[in-house]
Design an enzyme around this catalytic site. Structure first.
Site, short mmCIF file in Angstrom:
data_model
loop_
_atom_site.label_atom_id
_atom_site.label_comp_id
_atom_site.label_asym_id
_atom_site.label_seq_id
_atom_site.Cartn_x
_atom_site.Cartn_y
_atom_site.Cartn_z
N SER A 185 0.85 -1.19 0.00
CA SER A 185 0.00 0.00 0.00
C SER A 185 0.88 1.24 0.00
O SER A 185 2.03 1.20 0.47
CB SER A 185 -0.90 0.00 1.24
OG SER A 185 -1.49 1.27 1.45
N TYR A 198 -2.41 -1.06 9.98
CA TYR A 198 -2.46 -1.36 8.55
C TYR A 198 -1.18 -0.89 7.87
O TYR A 198 -0.54 -1.63 7.11
CB TYR A 198 -3.68 -0.67 7.92
CG TYR A 198 -3.83 -0.96 6.44
CD1 TYR A 198 -4.32 -2.19 6.01
CD2 TYR A 198 -3.48 -0.01 5.49
CE1 TYR A 198 -4.46 -2.47 4.66
CE2 TYR A 198 -3.62 -0.28 4.13
CZ TYR A 198 -4.11 -1.50 3.73
OH TYR A 198 -4.24 -1.78 2.39
#
Length: 310
Positions: A185, A198
């Site tokens: 990401s 995350y």
């Protein structure tokens, strides 16, 4: 002594110019590949007969499954929801003619890999897409206010990548070819407050992938980590698409143009451009309470609007 310092600073200046020149050349290649597909259509199929996709039931994983099938690969789809897998498998077989195997597995658990390994026995796996992942909460929150799903996040975002790579990489090594795409990401490129777990888990995927590519590149294996920003998927509550926010299909189709372009890519030209702009923002601004509050307000308003529209 003055001449030594002068030569040193000239050397540093030339080195900085060289670094930015390389970055400019690399970015120009993304522009070319965005508009002109130069990767032979047979390249992906040449890796092997089968591709394995984790988290194939929705979003980016589902899009990779369809796109790889279009390139002539047979598919092994792994995800938690059996009904979704069965529907996707049927559609792929009917529209592309590719063979599809499905494996039901919950990647938030750590006792699933023996069954996966048994189901992969005997397959010539040329491509692995480590896509499965979870976002504990779409809304940005402080760590102690986030859902207590620490172990699930670690298993799903980290353990899955390591274990699936371990299962498949050894066979790629023996054949001297293979392609592994690890979905990280943009939040992995620097610490991202309010998405701490995350961001940290995706940073592991980023570092693991780059180190692994250094180990296995000489053995004919491509290991590439993708660091996308906004993609409209169920995990992101179907963010409204625009120039920056891509549909899963748009992102996947473009990302496959760049599989030979290095060990790290954002996956699309728009996100590569966004990454450049974000690196120009000083860290104190990104980590300020003002920015964090703006981020929280944006997503709260977005969810309220989505609920109202439904």
């Amino acid at each position: 002594m003055g001449e030594v310092f002068q030569e040193f600073f000239v050397f540093v200046g030339l080195l900085v110019c060289l670094v930015y020149l390389v970055k400019c050349v690399r970015f120009s290649r993304y522009i070319v590949l965005h508009f002109w597909k130069v990767l032979p259509r047979s390249f992906l199929q040449s890796m092997g007969q089968w591709a394995v996709v984790t988290g194939a039931g929705d979003g980016i994983g589902k899009a990779y499954s369809f796109e790889l099938a279009k390139h002539g690969l047979n598919l092994v789809l792994i995800s938690r929801t059996l009904e979704k897998l069965q529907a996707i498998a049927m559609e792929i077989e009917q529209t592309t003619g590719s063979a599809v195997k499905i494996i039901q597995a919950d990647f938030t658990k750590d006792d699933i890999y023996e069954n996966i390994q048994e189901n992969l026995e005997g397959l010539e796996i040329g491509i692995l897409v480590n896509n499965v992942g979870m976002l504990p909460d779409f809304l940005p929150r402080h760590f102690l206010d986030s859902p207590d799903e620490i172990q699930s996040v670690i298993h799903c975002n980290i353990t899955s990548v390591v274990k699936m790579t371990q299962l498949i990489l050894k066979h790629m090594e023996s054949r001297g070819k293979g392609l592994i795409l690890n979905l990280s990401s943009g939040s992995a490129l620097f610490p991202w407050p309010l998405y701490t777990m995350y961001s940290a888990s995706k940073a592991f995927v980023y570092t693991f992938s780059k180190a692994l590519q250094a180990e296995y590149k000489a053995k004919g294996i491509i290991i590439q980590v993708l660091t996308p920003y906004a993609v409209s998927t169920p995990m992101t509550k179907y963010l409204n698409t625009n120039v920056i926010t891509k549909t899963a299909t748009e992102f996947v189709e473009e990302s496959l143009n760049y599989v030979t372009e290095g060990d790290e890519i954002c996956g699309c030209l728009a996100h590569e451009t966004l990454k450049i702009f974000l690196t120009l923002i000083p860290s104190w601004a990104l980590y300020s309470s003002t920015f964090q509050k703006m981020l929280q307000n944006y997503y709260v308003d977005y969810l309220k609007q989505n609920i109202k529209d439904k």
